[in-house]
Design a protein around this motif. Sequence first.
Motif, mmCIF file in Angstrom:
data_model
loop_
_atom_site.group_PDB
_atom_site.id
_atom_site.type_symbol
_atom_site.label_atom_id
_atom_site.label_comp_id
_atom_site.label_asym_id
_atom_site.label_seq_id
_atom_site.Cartn_x
_atom_site.Cartn_y
_atom_site.Cartn_z
ATOM 1 N N PHE A 67 0.809 -1.413 -0.031
ATOM 2 C CA PHE A 67 0.048 0.081 0.358
ATOM 3 C C PHE A 67 0.346 1.679 0.008
ATOM 4 O O PHE A 67 0.406 2.434 -0.544
ATOM 5 C CB PHE A 67 -0.971 -0.273 0.951
ATOM 6 C CG PHE A 67 -2.292 -0.762 1.298
ATOM 7 C CD1 PHE A 67 -2.376 -1.845 1.998
ATOM 8 C CD2 PHE A 67 -3.194 -0.519 0.370
ATOM 9 C CE1 PHE A 67 -3.009 -3.167 1.285
ATOM 10 C CE2 PHE A 67 -3.856 -1.198 -0.208
ATOM 11 C CZ PHE A 67 -3.942 -2.362 0.706
ATOM 12 N N HIS A 83 -1.133 0.597 5.950
ATOM 13 C CA HIS A 83 -1.453 1.365 4.976
ATOM 14 C C HIS A 83 -0.504 2.652 5.283
ATOM 15 O O HIS A 83 0.160 3.055 6.114
ATOM 16 C CB HIS A 83 -2.488 2.344 5.279
ATOM 17 C CG HIS A 83 -4.141 1.053 5.125
ATOM 18 N ND1 HIS A 83 -4.350 0.718 4.150
ATOM 19 C CD2 HIS A 83 -4.775 0.138 6.000
ATOM 20 C CE1 HIS A 83 -5.141 -0.570 4.783
ATOM 21 N NE2 HIS A 83 -5.729 -0.662 5.397
ATOM 22 N N ARG A 95 -8.689 5.870 2.306
ATOM 23 C CA ARG A 95 -9.172 4.983 1.948
ATOM 24 C C ARG A 95 -10.338 4.423 1.599
ATOM 25 O O ARG A 95 -11.130 4.950 1.996
ATOM 26 C CB ARG A 95 -7.876 3.800 2.183
ATOM 27 C CG ARG A 95 -8.617 3.104 3.118
ATOM 28 C CD ARG A 95 -7.319 2.324 3.908
ATOM 29 N NE ARG A 95 -7.511 1.943 5.527
ATOM 30 C CZ ARG A 95 -8.269 1.068 5.839
ATOM 31 N NH1 ARG A 95 -8.805 0.205 4.576
ATOM 32 N NH2 ARG A 95 -8.469 0.862 6.548
#
Lengths: 461, 230
Positions: A67, A83, A95
């Motif tokens: 990510f 993330h 996101r």
Amino acid sequence: MPRNKRFSASRYGPTERHMAESLVEIERQMLAGAPDKEDCECKEGMFNGLTRRNMLAGGIALGGAAFTAGQATADAPPGAFEHRVQPDPTKEQGRTILDDGGYGSRSQFENEVRWRYPTASLDSSWSMTPLASGHGVITPSGLHFERHHAGIPAIDPKTHELILHGMVDEPMRFTMDDIKRLPAVSRICFIECSGNGLTEWDEPTLKTVQGTHGLTSTSEWTGVRLSTLLEMVGLSDGAAWILAEGADAAVLTRSVPIDKAMDDAIVAYAQNGEALRAEQGYPLRLLLPGYEGNTHIKWLRRLEVSDKPFMTREETSKYTDLMPDGMARQFSLEMEAKSVITFPSGAMKLPRPGFYEITGLAWSGRGKVTKVEVSTDGGATWREAALDGPVLPKCHTRFRIPWTWTGEEAVLQSRTVDETGYVQPTLPELVDVRGLNSVYHLNAIQSWHIAQDGEVTNVHA
Amino acid sequence: MFTRKLSLLCTLAMAATGPGIAQENSSESEPPRTVAELPERIGEYDERAPMQPPASSAQSVGDINPDNLEFGVGQPATDEQIARIDIDAMPDGRGLPPGQGTYAEGEEVYSQTCAACHGADLEGNKDIGAPKLIGGRGTLTDAKPVKTVESYWPYASTLFDYVHRAMPMNAPGSLSADEVYAVSAYVLGRADIISDDPDTTLDADTLAKVKMPNADGFVSDPRPDVGATK
């Protein structure tokens, strides 16, 4: 290609595989031109730079560096995905929804995990709930303690069935579908392994509350009352015990008194609102509220009614309590009232004198907790703690009490009373009667020592 | 859609024949499933399909009377279906299967399947969690009691039952009834509980008659035994 072959087990964990599969599925739907009601910008960045090719190329931590679209960094904790951390989350979109595939994950900044007591065998072992970081009374399913005697089987519920036989009018078998068709009941209750605290009889051994008390957890369990099944098959005269048997490699067996089976026993298929976790007995387990954990047979496949206990290995050579006179107590099934302070607790360090809310858990296998008292001076004086409601029978109960630490040495203790009037004993009181070799059922008052520097240690006081 | 039809067929097959048979049929045409598919997308908004109502395996629904616990759910278990998994043995010998084995045969079984973990002299191996099997008599009041089959286990049926269902660790439940009788004879012979004559034989009848040294070493639960009550 079968889906499970796409991401090999040797390279990816089940969570990563599941997530990757989900992403591929989402991508497939998009490429196939699944009808969109609106062409919305939110699709942009759906994969945050992660393409199927990236994933198939492998060699990257799927839940991690992917990510960030940058170089690999530390893996996210189990149950979390890493993330990109936004410098200012108010200045860019977060996101997108469902990028976890439709089954959520915890924050990448939360890291509590079960811890395995270092038994010699990985097949027969136990893992403990991190009570220190717990809130309220429900244990997250993924942090519920485990005790396995022969590993965790993977069972397809389509092929699993439960057979009831023995001293019954009509032996019956039930598929999982059958069981889910029957009237159900949900209740919140604790399961505690009777070996909880077994390292602590002689001297303080483990440092944390996870180590000393982590073999207890609370969930909401859903299933069919065992009494419903037993009345469907019809008990014969003289029926007094039931053998419960699991479908693991230990084919684990325990004998259960018929009165308990007819009282509040549940054949459970769900935990905290979803199917049981595999390690908690998926697809079906026995639940005997208030009884020692070993009797809550997981992966339940058979119930045999008899006039006598079966004297299985677990209820003779194990889970019996050896007394100083050489006699052993057998079928010591109820878990007696117990409490423990989870904050502050062992291996923490209080940063400075000041206000702290002392909190912990109390429970009794005989009913409701009616009172918890807390001492900060090693049992010399006691104050009554507040109980978070509703207080449920045979269930963890959260207690809280305000405390101002002055910076002086202190010994924190909690003591509970249940609705039968039973008062949680001190360790010397237990040892006086039971000696040091009974292994199981240590429910004594726990002491945490606070040093002047704020360090919290497990002590016998 | 294909998946859904398939699961519907499976459900129907299960309803008709029971899961064991359904499984056997499906294994001929395709490997057993190893994971669940994601719920199918349905409708113009691509909703996910909900769980389908579980199907009763009952052959005939019969009279439904929930107040009388008649739900038309489940089916009779046949003797054969029960026998397939009814493996427990009780202290009085109920449940012990036909068969027999001698001490000498048991010594052979032990050396081939048990000794690797439990040791040539049944002394156990703490490093791998394999318990010591014999010895320890008279130690139950010691500071460090030695709990073994010989010193602690109250019934020989438990030894048979446990070995039969769960041993050896690397191939649980793989020993035949004859082999379990034999290895029981060997362990109990080595423990001086029965004769260690090579011809000493155990079967359902003789095993149930074995008197274990600690048979009278257990009492029922006397708790609450500690602490004041308020």
